[in-house]
Motif scaffolding. Structure first.
Motif, PDB file in Angstrom:
ATOM      1  N   LEU A   1       0.829  -1.208   0.000  1.00  0.00           N
ATOM      2  CA  LEU A   1       0.000   0.000   0.000  1.00  0.00           C
ATOM      3  C   LEU A   1       0.863   1.256   0.000  1.00  0.00           C
ATOM      4  O   LEU A   1       0.500   2.268  -0.614  1.00  0.00           O
ATOM      5  CB  LEU A   1      -0.931  -0.006   1.213  1.00  0.00           C
ATOM      6  CG  LEU A   1      -2.071  -1.026   1.175  1.00  0.00           C
ATOM      7  CD1 LEU A   1      -2.810  -1.049   2.511  1.00  0.00           C
ATOM      8  CD2 LEU A   1      -3.040  -0.717   0.034  1.00  0.00           C
ATOM      9  N   GLU A   2       1.992   1.208   0.671  1.00  0.00           N
ATOM     10  CA  GLU A   2       2.901   2.355   0.668  1.00  0.00           C
ATOM     11  C   GLU A   2       3.410   2.619  -0.745  1.00  0.00           C
ATOM     12  O   GLU A   2       3.456   3.769  -1.202  1.00  0.00           O
ATOM     13  CB  GLU A   2       4.055   2.106   1.635  1.00  0.00           C
ATOM     14  CG  GLU A   2       5.279   2.980   1.438  1.00  0.00           C
ATOM     15  CD  GLU A   2       5.019   4.465   1.623  1.00  0.00           C
ATOM     16  OE1 GLU A   2       5.937   5.248   1.341  1.00  0.00           O
ATOM     17  OE2 GLU A   2       3.898   4.851   2.031  1.00  0.00           O
ATOM     18  N   ARG A   3       3.786   1.575  -1.465  1.00  0.00           N
ATOM     19  CA  ARG A   3       4.243   1.769  -2.846  1.00  0.00           C
ATOM     20  C   ARG A   3       3.128   2.343  -3.716  1.00  0.00           C
ATOM     21  O   ARG A   3       3.376   3.156  -4.607  1.00  0.00           O
ATOM     22  CB  ARG A   3       4.732   0.433  -3.419  1.00  0.00           C
ATOM     23  CG  ARG A   3       6.018  -0.083  -2.794  1.00  0.00           C
ATOM     24  CD  ARG A   3       6.572  -1.264  -3.570  1.00  0.00           C
ATOM     25  NE  ARG A   3       5.705  -2.429  -3.500  1.00  0.00           N
ATOM     26  CZ  ARG A   3       5.777  -3.366  -2.557  1.00  0.00           C
ATOM     27  NH1 ARG A   3       6.686  -3.264  -1.587  1.00  0.00           N
ATOM     28  NH2 ARG A   3       4.963  -4.405  -2.566  1.00  0.00           N
ATOM     29  N   GLU A   4       1.912   1.941  -3.446  1.00  0.00           N
ATOM     30  CA  GLU A   4       0.775   2.371  -4.258  1.00  0.00           C
ATOM     31  C   GLU A   4       0.399   3.827  -4.005  1.00  0.00           C
ATOM     32  O   GLU A   4      -0.001   4.541  -4.926  1.00  0.00           O
ATOM     33  CB  GLU A   4      -0.422   1.460  -3.948  1.00  0.00           C
ATOM     34  CG  GLU A   4      -1.633   1.686  -4.818  1.00  0.00           C
ATOM     35  CD  GLU A   4      -2.749   0.702  -4.496  1.00  0.00           C
ATOM     36  OE1 GLU A   4      -3.873   0.900  -5.003  1.00  0.00           O
ATOM     37  OE2 GLU A   4      -2.503  -0.260  -3.730  1.00  0.00           O
ATOM     38  N   HIS A   5       0.552   4.295  -2.773  1.00  0.00           N
ATOM     39  CA  HIS A   5       0.034   5.618  -2.405  1.00  0.00           C
ATOM     40  C   HIS A   5       1.117   6.657  -2.109  1.00  0.00           C
ATOM     41  O   HIS A   5       0.782   7.818  -1.843  1.00  0.00           O
ATOM     42  CB  HIS A   5      -0.879   5.499  -1.180  1.00  0.00           C
ATOM     43  CG  HIS A   5      -2.162   4.777  -1.453  1.00  0.00           C
ATOM     44  ND1 HIS A   5      -3.301   5.421  -1.883  1.00  0.00           N
ATOM     45  CD2 HIS A   5      -2.475   3.451  -1.382  1.00  0.00           C
ATOM     46  CE1 HIS A   5      -4.271   4.535  -2.048  1.00  0.00           C
ATOM     47  NE2 HIS A   5      -3.801   3.332  -1.749  1.00  0.00           N
ATOM     48  N   ALA A   6       2.383   6.271  -2.145  1.00  0.00           N
ATOM     49  CA  ALA A   6       3.454   7.204  -1.759  1.00  0.00           C
ATOM     50  C   ALA A   6       3.442   8.470  -2.601  1.00  0.00           C
ATOM     51  O   ALA A   6       3.668   9.574  -2.091  1.00  0.00           O
ATOM     52  CB  ALA A   6       4.810   6.506  -1.867  1.00  0.00           C
ATOM     53  N   ASP A   7       3.157   8.328  -3.892  1.00  0.00           N
ATOM     54  CA  ASP A   7       3.228   9.484  -4.787  1.00  0.00           C
ATOM     55  C   ASP A   7       2.213  10.556  -4.413  1.00  0.00           C
ATOM     56  O   ASP A   7       2.435  11.744  -4.662  1.00  0.00           O
ATOM     57  CB  ASP A   7       3.002   9.025  -6.230  1.00  0.00           C
ATOM     58  CG  ASP A   7       3.346  10.115  -7.228  1.00  0.00           C
ATOM     59  OD1 ASP A   7       4.483  10.611  -7.182  1.00  0.00           O
ATOM     60  OD2 ASP A   7       2.475  10.474  -8.043  1.00  0.00           O
ATOM     61  N   ARG A   8       1.112  10.158  -3.796  1.00  0.00           N
ATOM     62  CA  ARG A   8       0.084  11.147  -3.449  1.00  0.00           C
ATOM     63  C   ARG A   8       0.554  12.111  -2.365  1.00  0.00           C
ATOM     64  O   ARG A   8       0.012  13.210  -2.228  1.00  0.00           O
ATOM     65  CB  ARG A   8      -1.201  10.445  -2.993  1.00  0.00           C
ATOM     66  CG  ARG A   8      -1.913   9.704  -4.096  1.00  0.00           C
ATOM     67  CD  ARG A   8      -3.362   9.413  -3.758  1.00  0.00           C
ATOM     68  NE  ARG A   8      -3.527   8.524  -2.630  1.00  0.00           N
ATOM     69  CZ  ARG A   8      -4.161   8.843  -1.508  1.00  0.00           C
ATOM     70  NH1 ARG A   8      -4.664  10.049  -1.344  1.00  0.00           N
ATOM     71  NH2 ARG A   8      -4.285   7.961  -0.530  1.00  0.00           N
ATOM     72  N   ARG A   9       1.550  11.717  -1.597  1.00  0.00           N
ATOM     73  CA  ARG A   9       2.031  12.591  -0.523  1.00  0.00           C
ATOM     74  C   ARG A   9       2.850  13.764  -1.047  1.00  0.00           C
ATOM     75  O   ARG A   9       3.147  14.691  -0.290  1.00  0.00           O
ATOM     76  CB  ARG A   9       2.868  11.793   0.478  1.00  0.00           C
ATOM     77  CG  ARG A   9       2.074  10.822   1.308  1.00  0.00           C
ATOM     78  CD  ARG A   9       2.893  10.335   2.487  1.00  0.00           C
ATOM     79  NE  ARG A   9       4.097   9.653   2.076  1.00  0.00           N
ATOM     80  CZ  ARG A   9       4.180   8.363   1.792  1.00  0.00           C
ATOM     81  NH1 ARG A   9       3.092   7.604   1.861  1.00  0.00           N
ATOM     82  NH2 ARG A   9       5.324   7.818   1.445  1.00  0.00           N
ATOM     83  N   THR A  10       3.247  13.716  -2.305  1.00  0.00           N
ATOM     84  CA  THR A  10       4.062  14.796  -2.863  1.00  0.00           C
ATOM     85  C   THR A  10       3.228  15.804  -3.635  1.00  0.00           C
ATOM     86  O   THR A  10       3.776  16.757  -4.185  1.00  0.00           O
ATOM     87  CB  THR A  10       5.141  14.216  -3.802  1.00  0.00           C
ATOM     88  OG1 THR A  10       4.503  13.561  -4.912  1.00  0.00           O
ATOM     89  CG2 THR A  10       6.005  13.209  -3.066  1.00  0.00           C
ATOM     90  N   GLY A  11       1.925  15.614  -3.704  1.00  0.00           N
ATOM     91  CA  GLY A  11       1.078  16.476  -4.511  1.00  0.00           C
ATOM     92  C   GLY A  11       0.422  17.589  -3.716  1.00  0.00           C
ATOM     93  O   GLY A  11       0.581  17.723  -2.498  1.00  0.00           O
ATOM     94  N   VAL A  12      -0.367  18.370  -4.442  1.00  0.00           N
ATOM     95  CA  VAL A  12      -1.004  19.542  -3.855  1.00  0.00           C
ATOM     96  C   VAL A  12      -2.034  19.162  -2.805  1.00  0.00           C
ATOM     97  O   VAL A  12      -2.228  19.877  -1.817  1.00  0.00           O
ATOM     98  CB  VAL A  12      -1.645  20.402  -4.970  1.00  0.00           C
ATOM     99  CG1 VAL A  12      -2.724  19.632  -5.720  1.00  0.00           C
ATOM    100  CG2 VAL A  12      -2.217  21.692  -4.403  1.00  0.00           C
ATOM    101  N   TRP A  13      -2.687  18.012  -2.977  1.00  0.00           N
ATOM    102  CA  TRP A  13      -3.742  17.653  -2.020  1.00  0.00           C
ATOM    103  C   TRP A  13      -3.148  17.254  -0.680  1.00  0.00           C
ATOM    104  O   TRP A  13      -3.809  17.404   0.354  1.00  0.00           O
ATOM    105  CB  TRP A  13      -4.621  16.554  -2.611  1.00  0.00           C
ATOM    106  CG  TRP A  13      -5.000  16.879  -4.025  1.00  0.00           C
ATOM    107  CD1 TRP A  13      -4.797  16.126  -5.136  1.00  0.00           C
ATOM    108  CD2 TRP A  13      -5.601  18.101  -4.487  1.00  0.00           C
ATOM    109  NE1 TRP A  13      -5.234  16.776  -6.258  1.00  0.00           N
ATOM    110  CE2 TRP A  13      -5.732  17.997  -5.897  1.00  0.00           C
ATOM    111  CE3 TRP A  13      -6.034  19.267  -3.861  1.00  0.00           C
ATOM    112  CZ2 TRP A  13      -6.278  19.017  -6.665  1.00  0.00           C
ATOM    113  CZ3 TRP A  13      -6.573  20.290  -4.634  1.00  0.00           C
ATOM    114  CH2 TRP A  13      -6.691  20.155  -6.009  1.00  0.00           C
ATOM    115  N   ALA A  14      -1.920  16.767  -0.691  1.00  0.00           N
ATOM    116  CA  ALA A  14      -1.245  16.499   0.582  1.00  0.00           C
ATOM    117  C   ALA A  14      -0.980  17.803   1.313  1.00  0.00           C
ATOM    118  O   ALA A  14      -1.144  17.900   2.534  1.00  0.00           O
ATOM    119  CB  ALA A  14       0.063  15.749   0.335  1.00  0.00           C
TER     120      ALA A  14
END
Length: 750
Positions: A305-318
């Motif tokens: 799950l970390e591999r799947e969702h890690a990229d979302r932490r670098t975006g504007v919504w984070a």
């Protein structure tokens, strides 16, 4: 640095030039402008030259009809620079004799008495021809950009000519960037504001630079922005870096984007808020499915799950706080890794060192996961997911630690109890500062190069036993009640006040804030309320810890700023925190004379099957411990008192300042009328104030604190006679920190 406006100014002056003594000076310079494209330039020149404009009478802008212009020109001395007469909407044909309209006939003869500002072939200058042909410019403009040149003229006037030449030929995108230097911000503001009408020049700039026609409305703009192609890639980065400045952009993307469904991709989730929300819901379902799985399965799935969702932490919504579960899964994955291993060593010291050298990171990751979410539902979910692998690890490492401790011939006690006072030493006590939290504090204080060590706690790990054991009181305490595990000093039951008195007797002045300490001696400061928060908030403590760490860091920095050269931070015990509650170990209350969540004193001998240890303060008293990481109380999420690495391995954090502590002393205080003359020793950089309350700068009775002179003298004047006989406090300050205080009475030399 010559600008376009400078060049235009010189061109107009040159048009009115003449050979003195040979020809008469021109009465004026006529500036015909058939299309009116020079209006902004003419307005800019009004501050430099005498410039008259043909139009409706407006004296504030020196604008008026032809007859008024003629009257002004006629009285202008010829010895001065010629008046510039700007004729918007008027060409040369309009001034031809009898063909001239009645309204402009007063100007006809000025073309003979004055000079004409004309370009090649005796035609009025257009903006495009002036840029291309005027000798001081010679700036090529792309054919497609010429219609926009006039719209952007206002911005071009202040541009350096050399800069424009390096950009030539001037294209439409180049003009847009020059005219609107913050075009990305203007585009985002337009989108955020719901797509209000914009000036034609700005609309043309949007179209040229971004391919967006404002007439198409916000949906078209939002979709084009989301594509992040060409120049819009930089605009997106601008938005992603500071989305708070453009709150309406999120709503625009929400309205224009794809419907929120079950399927999602990482790339879509970075752009569309509804897709990111769908990804959070997907992650929520995946985490929920792990609640009852074995530890090994949970760890493996968390890493996926970390591999799947890690990229979302670098975006504007984070950045906008819309990825709490994606943030939590990062910490859960760290817990999965750190809890899969074990700690090296067989003795208490070896296991304690292994824990302090990195084993604590499993605890840190568990707290980090809980701190990542805000809602109670998400807190429960994250707690339920981490419980299985975390409890398995806690049990495994602490079974070994307990076995090592129970088989040891004796256990070490806190070394801080033997510390002696020294000038510049501040001992800071924080109740319940667990080792992993102290490690976070050390990271927060990184620039101060803190040293993080450890010592073994007293047993059991409850405050009445453990706090006196870490305090540098030198073993002066006695047992008050073996049944209640309580202590005394000179017949008084030990509490916080008694302990402070004992510390003061040992040479550690107990202070309530950094402002109350004198770095010439040693101090004891109690601060923080981690243990209280843990008991009251349970798993919610995790979300409060970052702010508590910052507060502790500020206290330490304040002590260093006040002149202390060494700050040592200690605690009495750690704690166990497990969402869902620690496993319960049954122990009937009727069989105990003292009982806490993790320890008890039984009536008579220890007839239970649970382990026991000697009480640190009296080895003849056996303390029964809850086994492993169990609790004698049901549902305890946060507790302490037992034998575990988390409770027993106590941090010792040392931070050293620079320089040598100097004693600050008022060696002489003498009143003469309303003036107080003070002699101070203790180094330079001091100021002195007279206050009603020592720690309250607003209570000063002076107009401002006074700096101490090179010889240590300072004179304080209290204005008015109504202060005589008033109680006050004389304070010496280093920066904003009070480093010495002395009560006195205004006007009294007693």
């Amino acid at each position: 640095m010559t600008t376009v406006l400078d060049a235009l100014d010189r061109a107009l002056l040159a048009a009115g030039g003449h050979q003195r003594g040979e020809v008469a000076a021109p009465a004026c310079v006529l500036w015909p402008d058939p299309t009116g494209e020079w209006r902004e330039a003419a307005a800019a020149l009004r501050g430099r030259r005498t410039l008259l404009t043909l139009g409706a009478y407006a004296p504030e802008t020196r604008t008026g009809p032809a007859i008024w212009i003629r009257s002004v020109v006629d009285v202008q001395p010829l010895s001065q620079e010629p008046v510039i007469v700007y004729l918007p909407g008027l060409g040369l044909d309009a001034l031809r004799g009898e063909a001239a309209a009645e309204a402009v006939r007063p100007l006809v003869d000025l073309q003979f008495r004055g000079a004409l500002f004309l370009g090649a072939r005796k035609r009025p200058w257009s903006v495009a021809s002036f840029f291309r042909d005027f000798k001081d410019l010679k700036i090529e403009v792309a054919e497609s950009a010429r219609p926009a040149l006039v719209a952007h003229l206002g911005a071009l006037l202040d541009q350096p000519v050399n800069d424009l030449r390096t950009r030539a030929p001037l294209t439409l995108p180049t003009l847009s960037r020059l005219a609107f230097p913050d075009l990305p911000g203007q585009f985002l503001s337009w989108l955020s504001g719901g797509g209000p009408p914009v000036p034609s020049a700005l609309a043309a700039a949007f179209a040229a630079e971004y391919g967006v026609d404002p007439a198409g409305g916000v949906p078209e703009g939002a979709v084009t922005l989301a594509a992040r192609q060409g120049a819009l890639a930089g605009v997106w980065e601008r938005f992603a870096a500071s989305p708070e400045g453009y709150p309406g952009v999120r709503a625009a993307l929400e309205a224009a984007g794809p419907a929120s469904g079950g399927a999602w991709t990482a790339e879509e989730a970075r752009v569309w808020p509804q897709v990111n929300r769908a990804a959070e819901e997907s992650l929520r379902r995946d985490l929920h499915a792990l609640r009852d799985e074995p530890a090994a399965v949970v760890r493996e799935r968390l890493l996926a799950l970390e591999r799947e969702h890690a990229d979302r932490r670098t975006g504007v919504w984070a950045r906008l706080g819309e990825t709490p579960l994606a943030n939590a899964v990062e910490q859960l994955a760290r817990l999965a890794v750190s809890s899969a291993g074990t700690l090296s060593g067989d003795t208490v010291t070896q296991l304690g060192q292994a824990y302090a050298s990195g084993g604590f990171r499993a605890d840190q990751a568990a707290l980090g996961a809980l701190a990542s979410v805000q809602s109670d539902a998400d807190l429960d979910l994250v707690g339920a997911v981490l419980r299985v692998p975390y409890l398995e690890w806690l049990t495994r490492v602490n079974d070994r630690f307990c076995a090592a401790a129970l088989s040891a011939p004796n256990l070490s006690t806190p070394t801080s109890s033997a510390w002696t006072p020294a000038p510049g030493l501040a001992v800071v006590f924080v109740d319940g500062l667990r080792f992993d939290v102290a490690a976070s504090l050390a990271e927060h204080l990184g620039s101060l190069q803190p040293e993080l060590g450890w010592q073994m706690s007293a047993l059991p790990t409850v405050t009445p036993t453990a706090k006196p054991a870490v305090a540098p009181v030198g073993g002066a305490l006695e047992v008050l009640s073996a049944d209640k595990l309580s202590l005394s000093y000179l017949g008084r039951a030990v509490n916080a006040a008694v302990l402070r008195d004992l510390l003061t007797g040992r040479g550690f002045t107990a202070i309530r804030s950094p402002a109350g300490g004198d770095p010439a001696g040693a101090v004891w400061l109690e601060t923080g309320n981690l243990d209280s928060l843990g008991h009251s908030q349970g798993a919610g403590l995790a979300g409060l810890l970052p702010a508590e760490v910052r507060k502790l860091g500020s206290r330490i920095q304040a002590l260093l700023d006040a002149g202390f050269t060494e700050v040592r931070v200690i605690t009495d015990h750690g704690w166990l925190l497990l969402p869902g509650g620690l496993p319960k170990a049954e122990l009937l209350g009727a069989s105990t004379v003292f009982k806490k969540g993790r320890c008890a004193v039984l009536k008579g001998v220890n007839a239970s099957a649970y382990p026991s240890v000697p009480w640190t303060w009296d080895p003849d008293v056996n303390v029964t411990l809850a086994p492993g990481v169990h609790s004698f109380e049901a549902g305890e999420v946060y507790t302490h008192g037992g034998l575990s690495l988390q409770e027993c391995i106590l941090p010792v954090l040392t931070v050293r300042g620079q320089g040598k502590a100097e004693a600050v002393t008022f060696t002489s205080v003498r009143w003469t009328g309303n003036r107080c003359r003070v002699q101070v020793t203790g180094g330079g950089g001091l100021t002195v104030d007279l206050r009603r309350r020592a720690a309250d700068a607003a209570s000063s009775v002076l107009t401002a604190p006074k700096s101490v002179g090179a010889e240590g003298h300072v004179s304080l004047l209290v204005e008015g006679d109504d202060m005589d006989g008033t109680a006050a406090v004389l304070v010496a300050l280093r920066g904003d920190q009070v480093v010495r205080q002395q009560p006195l009475t205004v006007g009294d030399n007693a």
